[in-house]
Design a protein around this motif. Structure first.
Motif, PDB file in Angstrom:
ATOM      1  N   ILE A 132       0.838  -1.205   0.000  1.00  0.00           N
ATOM      2  CA  ILE A 132       0.000   0.000   0.000  1.00  0.00           C
ATOM      3  C   ILE A 132       0.872   1.255   0.000  1.00  0.00           C
ATOM      4  O   ILE A 132       0.613   2.217  -0.734  1.00  0.00           O
ATOM      5  CB  ILE A 132      -0.954  -0.011   1.208  1.00  0.00           C
ATOM      6  N   ARG A 133       1.920   1.230   0.810  1.00  0.00           N
ATOM      7  CA  ARG A 133       2.812   2.401   0.868  1.00  0.00           C
ATOM      8  C   ARG A 133       3.534   2.595  -0.460  1.00  0.00           C
ATOM      9  O   ARG A 133       3.670   3.731  -0.929  1.00  0.00           O
ATOM     10  CB  ARG A 133       3.813   2.201   2.002  1.00  0.00           C
ATOM     11  N   HIS A 134       3.978   1.535  -1.094  1.00  0.00           N
ATOM     12  CA  HIS A 134       4.663   1.670  -2.378  1.00  0.00           C
ATOM     13  C   HIS A 134       3.724   2.182  -3.463  1.00  0.00           C
ATOM     14  O   HIS A 134       4.102   3.026  -4.291  1.00  0.00           O
ATOM     15  CB  HIS A 134       5.262   0.327  -2.798  1.00  0.00           C
ATOM     16  N   ALA A 135       2.486   1.673  -3.462  1.00  0.00           N
ATOM     17  CA  ALA A 135       1.509   2.181  -4.429  1.00  0.00           C
ATOM     18  C   ALA A 135       1.208   3.658  -4.167  1.00  0.00           C
ATOM     19  O   ALA A 135       1.046   4.450  -5.103  1.00  0.00           O
ATOM     20  CB  ALA A 135       0.229   1.351  -4.354  1.00  0.00           C
ATOM     21  N   PHE A 136       1.149   4.028  -2.908  1.00  0.00           N
ATOM     22  CA  PHE A 136       0.924   5.420  -2.536  1.00  0.00           C
ATOM     23  C   PHE A 136       2.063   6.303  -3.034  1.00  0.00           C
ATOM     24  O   PHE A 136       1.839   7.392  -3.598  1.00  0.00           O
ATOM     25  CB  PHE A 136       0.783   5.498  -1.014  1.00  0.00           C
ATOM     26  N   ILE A 137       3.296   5.871  -2.868  1.00  0.00           N
ATOM     27  CA  ILE A 137       4.454   6.656  -3.306  1.00  0.00           C
ATOM     28  C   ILE A 137       4.450   6.804  -4.826  1.00  0.00           C
ATOM     29  O   ILE A 137       4.704   7.895  -5.363  1.00  0.00           O
ATOM     30  CB  ILE A 137       5.756   5.990  -2.812  1.00  0.00           C
ATOM     31  N   PHE A 146      11.929  21.910   4.010  1.00  0.00           N
ATOM     32  CA  PHE A 146      10.545  21.439   3.924  1.00  0.00           C
ATOM     33  C   PHE A 146      10.422  20.262   2.947  1.00  0.00           C
ATOM     34  O   PHE A 146       9.645  19.326   3.175  1.00  0.00           O
ATOM     35  CB  PHE A 146       9.628  22.570   3.483  1.00  0.00           C
ATOM     36  N   LEU A 147      11.185  20.310   1.868  1.00  0.00           N
ATOM     37  CA  LEU A 147      11.156  19.209   0.901  1.00  0.00           C
ATOM     38  C   LEU A 147      11.645  17.916   1.550  1.00  0.00           C
ATOM     39  O   LEU A 147      11.059  16.841   1.336  1.00  0.00           O
ATOM     40  CB  LEU A 147      12.008  19.559  -0.313  1.00  0.00           C
ATOM     41  N   ALA A 148      12.712  18.006   2.348  1.00  0.00           N
ATOM     42  CA  ALA A 148      13.197  16.817   3.051  1.00  0.00           C
ATOM     43  C   ALA A 148      12.162  16.313   4.059  1.00  0.00           C
ATOM     44  O   ALA A 148      11.924  15.096   4.180  1.00  0.00           O
ATOM     45  CB  ALA A 148      14.514  17.141   3.748  1.00  0.00           C
ATOM     46  N   TYR A 149      11.529  17.218   4.749  1.00  0.00           N
ATOM     47  CA  TYR A 149      10.503  16.842   5.743  1.00  0.00           C
ATOM     48  C   TYR A 149       9.307  16.165   5.090  1.00  0.00           C
ATOM     49  O   TYR A 149       8.862  15.097   5.525  1.00  0.00           O
ATOM     50  CB  TYR A 149      10.085  18.103   6.497  1.00  0.00           C
ATOM     51  N   HIS A 150       8.796  16.742   4.020  1.00  0.00           N
ATOM     52  CA  HIS A 150       7.634  16.162   3.342  1.00  0.00           C
ATOM     53  C   HIS A 150       7.988  14.845   2.653  1.00  0.00           C
ATOM     54  O   HIS A 150       7.145  13.940   2.555  1.00  0.00           O
ATOM     55  CB  HIS A 150       7.079  17.157   2.326  1.00  0.00           C
ATOM     56  N   THR A 151       9.209  14.712   2.171  1.00  0.00           N
ATOM     57  CA  THR A 151       9.623  13.457   1.541  1.00  0.00           C
ATOM     58  C   THR A 151       9.666  12.330   2.555  1.00  0.00           C
ATOM     59  O   THR A 151       9.225  11.201   2.264  1.00  0.00           O
ATOM     60  CB  THR A 151      10.995  13.628   0.869  1.00  0.00           C
ATOM     61  N   GLN A 152      10.166  12.608   3.744  1.00  0.00           N
ATOM     62  CA  GLN A 152      10.189  11.566   4.769  1.00  0.00           C
ATOM     63  C   GLN A 152       8.785  11.210   5.260  1.00  0.00           C
ATOM     64  O   GLN A 152       8.514  10.054   5.588  1.00  0.00           O
ATOM     65  CB  GLN A 152      11.065  12.004   5.947  1.00  0.00           C
ATOM     66  N   LEU A 153       7.889  12.191   5.303  1.00  0.00           N
ATOM     67  CA  LEU A 153       6.502  11.869   5.624  1.00  0.00           C
ATOM     68  C   LEU A 153       5.892  10.970   4.555  1.00  0.00           C
ATOM     69  O   LEU A 153       5.067  10.094   4.854  1.00  0.00           O
ATOM     70  CB  LEU A 153       5.676  13.154   5.746  1.00  0.00           C
ATOM     71  N   LEU A 154       6.287  11.175   3.311  1.00  0.00           N
ATOM     72  CA  LEU A 154       5.772  10.355   2.214  1.00  0.00           C
ATOM     73  C   LEU A 154       6.319   8.937   2.273  1.00  0.00           C
ATOM     74  O   LEU A 154       5.570   7.969   2.052  1.00  0.00           O
ATOM     75  CB  LEU A 154       6.153  11.012   0.881  1.00  0.00           C
TER      76      LEU A 154
END
Length: 339
Positions: free
Chosen positions: A121-126, A291-299
């Motif tokens: 599910i996480r991979h499909a989400f990414i 912010f890009l690093a923060y949002h990428t890790q949340l993703l």
């Protein structure tokens, strides 16, 4: 002194000084300049009017200088350099906010366990998020290219800044709706429709700002932005540093950038100061890289906090805004340095 010392006297009774030439030559033009007597004997009066405001030649403006190559052209308005009718508008700034219902923490995120369903599910989400992000960036890059290379379009958007502010209003409203309203953000097709309108509005604003800079600056900003984004993404995949633990710090950073942007816009609207503009641009570029690093890790979902798989629209929106803001701030720095 004898009379022979005086110059000879011209006697009109003896006829013109020079005899007319033979042949069929036309008569000489009529002479007559204001203040210099009149036409020679036997010629009609000069057709030129006299007076203090009389133009001396075609195009002459009485009491001023003749028109030159810069006559009637608008004066340049200021930064980022000569040749621009007015300074470019400041980039749109909104503090990045993530509602609490979007996040999950503890053992609920995908990478904490070996559950294959959760991982899939996480991979499909990414994949879905990055496909949406790629489409957004493609639209924005195309609009920026048109606004940069097509001269009529470039001149139009620079002359009509009212459209820029109208797109700013659309951007602001759709951003608030997508962030604050859970229903439209998750319900298809409203989420895709709002995201499309948001993308078009921000793309127009990005293209409008790019039209104020030369092609070299735009290409450099695009290239550096691509390198920065790739490096940040690879770093987030490899590093053990967890940026999601510092939600409070990123919230304060977003507010600081937002308030600094408002103050800079107000100050620069009254008096342009290059050092202040460049300082603000440098702060903004660094902040949105973080912010890009923060949002990428949340993703990715392999840290303490992760974003819910249902929030693919908001995840794409967050990454897209970060990348566009990095580009705009770098463009301001590069555009000023290349002048």
């Amino acid at each position: 002194m004898s009379r022979s010392d005086y110059p000879p006297v011209y006697d009109d009774s003896r006829g013109p000084l020079y005899a007319p030439q033979g042949g069929n030559y036309p008569p000489p033009p009529a002479y007559g300049f204001p203040g210099f007597g009149g036409p020679p004997p036997g010629q009609p009066s000069a057709p030129y009017p006299t007076g203090p405001n009389t133009p001396l030649y075609p195009g002459h403006q009485p009491g001023g200088y003749p028109p030159g190559p810069y006559h009637g052209q608008p004066q340049h308005g200021g930064p980022p350099g000569d040749g621009y009718p007015s300074p470019p508008p400041m980039p749109p700034i909104m503090p990045p906010t993530i509602p609490s219902d979007m996040l999950s923490s503890g053992d609920d995120f995908a990478a904490s366990g070996g559950n294959w369903d959760s991982l899939s599910i996480r991979h499909a989400f990414i994949r879905k998020v990055y496909l949406i992000l790629a489409a957004q960036l493609l639209v924005t890059t195309s609009i920026v290219a048109v606004f940069t290379f097509v001269q009529p379009v470039r001149s139009f958007v620079r002359r009509n800044q009212a459209i820029y502010w109208a797109s700013y209003a659309v951007y602001f409203i759709t951003h608030l709706v997508l962030v604050c309203c859970k229903g439209p953000r998750r319900k298809f097709p409203w989420n895709v429709l709002l995201l499309s309108i948001f993308t078009l509005a921000l793309s127009y604003m990005t293209g409008s700002m790019s039209s104020y800079y030369d092609t070299k600056a735009v290409f450099l900003a695009l290239g550096i932005t691509a390198v920065v984004c790739i490096c940040v993404t690879v770093f987030c995949f490899q590093t053990k540093v967890d940026f999601t633990k510092y939600q409070g710090l990123f919230c304060v950073l977003g507010i600081v950038v937002f308030v600094t942007g408002i103050i800079s816009t107000i100050v620069l609207s009254f008096k342009y100061m290059l050092w202040l503009h460049m300082l603000y641009a440098a702060i903004g570029a660094i902040a949105f890289t973080m912010f890009l690093a923060y949002h990428t890790q949340l993703l990715l979902g392999n840290r303490k906090h992760s974003i819910s798989p249902e929030e693919y629209v908001f995840a794409a929106l967050s990454l897209y805004v970060d990348i566009v803001q990095i580009f705009l701030f770098l463009l301001q720095i590069i555009g000023a340095s290349t002048k």
